[in-house]
Motif scaffolding. Structure first.
Motif: not given
Length: 434
Positions: A401-403, A214-223
């Motif tokens: 943060n994403r930059s 499955g996938t999950t996203v936190a702080g722009g990090i997609c795991s």
């Protein structure tokens, strides 16, 4: 064995306190092969707690409740459990004696109100709590074993390890219902969750698959979250390793690490492995990239230094950006991003340099240059700097943060010799000559 974890408390339901107990308990249970079906958070209201206990006991083999066992009026778990069981509360004399001794040992008088902590449903058993005043409760309801423990993390974790885990181990051994669960996360940065899911494909994302992906996203990090569940450790480990290889092959250079590895750790490790040094020149991020890099132990082997050039004057004075370029193109422009990166690399005598200049908001945006527009410059010894245009969304903190993370991933990709096109959020820009 299926578990449901209940967390009781107004402070949890209102978001004033983060529920770390449920995550910790589920991880401990997963290590034994016990699957947690869900976490349920309930405010300090008798009826809802009672109903949550009844629902959980009807759906799970193990119900773990944390919180609501204190001495105050809003500690309602013991009464809710008794109501769910259709029983009265009764004072447990051994628990009362231990509680009185706890206060005596500390030279304190036990308030009468604390006696309520020794009340348990008639057919339940108390759980000793050597770390605090509130005994736990072990009861049977419907098809489930119910363990109720205090919400104080130190007390909760101690009682789970002392009592709940041994009970689970004995039950699994007796029933032969032993499973092994192995989990991991494969972390990516630079593409959205839908893109990552498409890259993985429907066969890997099939919910009937084992291991599950499955996938999950936190702080722009997609795991990509992987869960392997088999009867033996050998089967679980082998299947997990095979699926990890498939996931990483499909996601390619977007992948920067597994589990708790951070993007900055992966970037620094790659720079060191390739024998490269880096300098930074930051405007809108105010030093975040340099901070992230130097948070990593041993980063001095790769980080030469950096500049925070927030004002136009600092861009001119510190890194030599011509006033004419700033006047013609503005500080937020591909021309300035390129010049900042090139100057930082040359002045720091570094192999690589990254720059960021943009509009983080909430104000300052225009139709031509909206909030979220950021230019990322990347300079190397190979020639003129490469510039990416980033169009980011979110509040000021999220954009900054994403930059910074885009800059880290761009550095990592460059060090690996991978294409910057891997960073889906960046569009290459050819700056006109400054």
């Amino acid at each position: 064995m299926i578990a449901i974890v209940l967390a009781i408390g107004d402070e949890l339901a209102l978001g004033q306190t983060v529920d770390t107990n449920s995550a910790w308990a589920s991880a401990r249970l997963a290590g034994l092969g016990v699957s947690t079906l869900k976490h349920v958070t309930v405010a300090d209201e008798l009826g809802p707690i009672t109903q949550a206990i009844r629902d959980a006991a009807a759906a799970a083999d193990l119900v773990l409740i944390s919180g609501g066992l204190g001495p105050t009026e809003d500690d309602l778990t013991r009464q809710a459990l008794a109501d769910a069981m259709g029983q009265k509360l009764a004072e447990d004399e051994p628990s009362l004696q231990r509680l009185a001794a706890w206060f005596d040992d500390r030279g304190r008088r036990m308030p009468d109100r604390n006696r309520v902590q020794c009340l348990i449903p008639r057919t339940a058993q108390p759980i000793d709590n050597p770390r605090g005043t509130a005994p736990g409760i072990h009861a049977h309801l419907d098809k489930a074993e119910v363990f109720s423990v205090p919400g104080v993390p130190r007390e909760m974790r101690g009682m789970v390890d002392d009592v709940v885990i041994p009970w689970v181990q004995d039950r699994l051994e007796a029933t032969g219902d032993q499973r092994v669960i192995r989990t991991t996360k494969v972390n990516t940065f630079g593409a959205g969750e839908s893109t990552v899911s498409e890259m993985l494909g429907p066969e890997l994302m099939d919910r009937d698959r084992n291991p599950k992906v499955g996938t999950t996203v936190a702080g722009g990090i997609c795991s990509a979250r992987l869960r392997s569940e088999f009867t033996t450790a050998e089967e679980a480990d082998a299947a997990l390793d095979e699926t990890i290889a498939q996931v990483e092959a499909r996601l390619g250079a977007l992948v920067f690490g597994r589990d708790e590895t951070t993007l900055q750790e992966a970037t620094v490790a790659t720079l060191i492995d390739k024998g490269l040094t880096v300098a930074t020149a930051e405007s809108c991020t105010g030093g975040m990239v340099a901070s992230m890099l130097t948070d990593v132990a041993g980063s001095s082997a790769a980080v030469a230094g950096g500049w925070v050039v927030y004002s136009n004057e600092m861009k001119r004075r510190q890194l030599g950006v011509p006033e004419a370029v700033l006047d013609e193109h503005g500080a937020v422009s591909p021309q300035v991003a390129a010049l900042l990166a090139e100057a930082a690399r040359e002045r720091a005598h570094a192999d690589l340099a990254v720059s960021l200049t943009g509009i983080a908001g909430p104000g300052g945006g225009t139709e031509d240059k909206p909030v979220g527009l950021v230019y990322l410059g990347l300079a190397s010894s190979d020639g003129p700097a490469t510039v990416l245009r980033l169009s980011l969304i979110g509040d000021r903190a999220a954009i900054r943060n994403r930059s910074a993370k885009c800059a880290l991933q761009a550095l990592r990709l460059t060090a690996l010799g991978a294409s910057l096109a891997t960073l889906h959020w960046g569009t290459p820009v050819e700056p006109t000559p400054a």
